[in-house]
Enzyme design. Structure first.
Site, short mmCIF file in Angstrom:
data_model
loop_
_atom_site.label_atom_id
_atom_site.label_comp_id
_atom_site.label_asym_id
_atom_site.label_seq_id
_atom_site.Cartn_x
_atom_site.Cartn_y
_atom_site.Cartn_z
N CYS A 1 -5.10 -13.97 -11.30
CA CYS A 1 -5.33 -15.08 -10.37
C CYS A 1 -6.73 -15.66 -10.54
CB CYS A 1 -5.10 -14.65 -8.94
SG CYS A 1 -6.00 -13.18 -8.49
N HIS B 1 -7.88 -11.11 -4.16
CA HIS B 1 -7.08 -12.18 -4.74
C HIS B 1 -7.93 -13.44 -4.79
CE1 HIS B 1 -3.59 -14.61 -5.60
NE2 HIS B 1 -3.91 -15.41 -4.61
#
Ligand SMILES: [Zn+2]
Length: 679
Positions: A49, A304
């Site tokens: 990510c 994330h």
């Protein structure tokens, strides 16, 4: 120790479907098309990510994208030749070109980065989750620069991102200045102990550090320890300023890393003049607009990344986020009015202009209309009432840059939502001679209608792309989920009108061709998948093989020769189906009725007849394993067949006591043990 620092948290579950779901759907399911935003996401390959956030930022840096697309096959070679030993193929820029083309032009929800990461030599066993996004930015740029050596693109990273800092030490005895220059592609700024980007820059580039007391400086000219002042200034400003926030710190007393989660604000527009060595020139030369924020969510041992990105060329479809509805917005404006109106002081230009702008929808005013608005409000012009005391209106706006901000390329003025606190306020520019130019002619009507709030910001989170409001950026000032990298672009960078709303702009023809081919393939795959998903299995019962017996249709023979299986697309019409059956039954004569049938314990019974020839099977409720009776619609071997639920036959099982041999014989002649008859 830090090996797993930037691994993604397993529990986050950001992939769109669990492996189980994917297995159930079947592996041949084609990728879904783009969502409402019309922008393409990037698949998460497992801990990528951070890469995705950076790649999207680079894609939405039109100048970067176009520099990359400018390089043709004569300079980069062709990927088809990459295994030929004599061919010079520059795989990294070629794969990046392909990825960008897919992100711009291929109609799928998300693109894959596998080819690109392979070109970096990152395979799954090595794992791509060892890096931090700030580090990755440098690795990616360095890999790209290395790969472009000897091409016309060898300097483009440098041209777009390279800046310099000059570090100076001034001897307080002889005035000797010792200078050292430092290069950067991104600027690393403190978060610890400061509350805003401006404050961090102030500490870096305005504050001086003194060598004094026991900590003296050895001056080369004086040849002894002296008092001296150390300072740093930005010397060369690049077109793109990337700020890497030091959110992760190391606590030496506890010997552990921690994440700074305190409030750290950053502006949408920043003037870097106060931090520069050379401060002459137009304000525009120092002004930058925020266009991407890479956000880190989670602690320092996992997390994330996603990115808030401004779609400068308006390639996507921006829609106000769901939670926002019109009545709410109107209420907000009303509230502002109520708050502002009582405060109106006709002799205070700051209060007057603030009131005027806050009452405007879309909360900004064309600079050259501001005078007229003022006239409407107080019946007097700026020149008459305030110029003598406060100078030109443009100068007044500039000197209150903590209250006002210029938007729409400097043609409109809006209010800063959160003026910086006095402690962190930047010094006003030394010379304020420039008046904002009242050049409205270049601004299209459409541009004027766009609210500053709705200026095409999107949240790009792996495969998912959603519209957000500009004001949502403030949510990333602090907390476990907060801004980690900031990307600014020079306000004066010009985007041509042909680029707006045009994802094809500057994409080379061979790549457009690639995207078109991929779109055709995707379309075919989707059609095939749709068709296989719409295939229903039908059982056709042909009338010549049935007879009516006690109100239900019974097969004449025990062999199921009267039942024909047929696979059919349920999106086709009743007429299509009838035509197909006609073709199968070459010997059929006369009318053909198709009637929905059902096998009941008593036998086959008929329900509704499909009469609307132009309606799809789906619409008339035909699903897989449906039974259809094929007949003339009136009778079977002369017997009229009643259809519909009200004529459903029931199977009666009659149970009676044993009455002795004689009675049994009589009874068997009278009634059957199992009997079918109409209700
Ligand atoms: Zn000296």
């Amino acid at each position: 120790m830090f090996g797993n620092l930037f691994e993604e948290e397993e529990s986050e579950g950001f992939s769109s479907a669990s492996p189980k779901e994917r297995a159930a759907k079947g592996t041949d399911e084609p990728p879904p098309p783009r969502g409402r935003s019309l922008l393409c996401g990037i698949k998460n390959q497992g801990g990528t990510c951070y890469l995705n956030s950076l790649l999207q930022t680079l894609l939405f840096t039109p100048e970067f994208r176009e520099e990359l697309f400018r390089l043709g096959p004569q300079e980069l070679g062709c990927l088809e030749d990459k295994d030929k030993p004599e061919a010079k193929v520059r795989v990294i820029p070629l794969q990046l070109q392909r990825l960008f083309t897919r992100l711009l032009l291929v109609n799928q929800q998300s693109a894959s980065t596998t080819d690109l990461t392979d070109s970096f030599g990152w395979n799954s066993s090595q794992g791509t989750n060892q890096q931090d996004v700030q580090e990755l930015n440098r690795i990616l740029f360095s890999a790209l620069e290395h790969s472009l050596v000897g091409t016309s693109g060898s300097t483009f990273i440098h041209r777009l991102y390279h800046g310099t800092i000059v570090n100076s030490i001034v001897c307080k005895e002889c005035g000797n200045i010792s200078q050292r220059q430092e290069d950067f592609l991104d600027l690393t700024v403190c978060v610890c102990g400061v509350s805003s980007l401006e404050e961090a820059l102030w500490n870096m580039f305005v504050e001086e550090e003194m060598f004094e007391g026991t900590n003296l400086y050895c001056c080369a000219r004086c040849d002894r320890l002296v008092t001296a002042a150390k300072s740093a200034k930005l010397k060369k400003l690049p077109p793109f300023m990337t700020m890497s926030l030091l959110r992760f710190s190391f606590d030496f007393s506890k010997l552990e890393r921690y994440k700074e989660t305190g409030r750290y604000s950053f502006p949408l527009t920043i003037n870097l003049r106060p931090f520069c060595e050379q401060t002459d020139g137009e304000d525009m030369d120092f002004t930058y607009d925020l266009f991407s924020v890479i956000i880190h969510k989670g602690g320092c041992y996992g997390g994330h990344y996603h990115a808030y990105i401004k779609d400068i060329d308006e390639l996507g479809r921006w829609e106000p986020p769901d939670e926002d509805c019109k009545p709410k917005t109107q209420m907000k404006i009303k509230e502002v009015k109520e708050v502002c109106e009582p405060k109106l002081q006709e002799d205070d230009p700051l209060s007057l202009l603030t009131t005027i702008i806050s009452q405007e929808s879309p909360k900004s005013v064309l600079i050259d209309q501001l005078g007229q608005k003022l006239m409407d409000k107080i019946g007097s012009s700026w020149s008459k009432k305030f110029r003598k005391q406060y100078g030109p209106i443009g100068k007044f706006l500039q000197s209150h840059s903590d209250v006002f901000m210029l938007v729409s390329n400097g043609t409109r003025v809006a209010l800063k939502a959160n003026p910086p606190s006095p402690a962190t306020e930047c010094p006003a520019p030394a010379e304020k001679t420039t008046e904002p130019t009242a050049a409205d002619s270049g601004t299209s009507a459409r541009e004027q209608e766009i609210k500053p709030e709705g200026s095409h910001w999107f949240d790009l989170n792996d495969s998912t792309v959603t519209s957000i409001r500009e004001s949502d950026i403030e949510k990333q000032f602090q907390g476990k989920e907060s801004a980690y990298m900031l990307f600014y672009r020079k306000t004066q960078l010009f985007r041509p009108s042909e680029a707006r709303n045009n994802p094809l702009y500057k994409v080379p023809s061979q790549l457009i061709q690639m995207a078109q081919d991929e779109n055709i393939q995707l379309q075919q795959k989707r059609e095939q998948f749709e068709a296989s998903n719409n295939t229903v299995e039908l059982q056709l019962h042909l009338a010549p093989f049935y007879r009516l017996d006690n109100g239900a249709l019974q097969p004449i023979s025990t062999e199921p020769s009267g039942i024909t299986a047929l696979s059919f697309d349920r999106r086709k019409t009743v007429g299509d189906l009838r035509f197909t059956i006609y073709q199968m039954q070459e010997l059929w004569e006369g009318d053909m009725a198709l009637t929905v049938a059902k096998s009941l314990p008593a036998g086959l019974h008929l329900y509704n007849t499909l009469t609307a020839d132009d309606v799809s099977l789906y619409s008339v409720g035909i699903h897989t394993n449906s039974d259809l009776f094929v007949w003339n619609g009136r009778e079977v071997y002369g017997a009229t067949v009643q259809t519909g639920a009200e004529w459903e036959p029931v199977l009666l099982t009659v149970v009676r006591p044993f009455l002795g041999e004689d009675f049994e014989r009589e009874a068997q002649n009278g009634v059957e043990c199992k009997q079918s008859e109409c209700e």
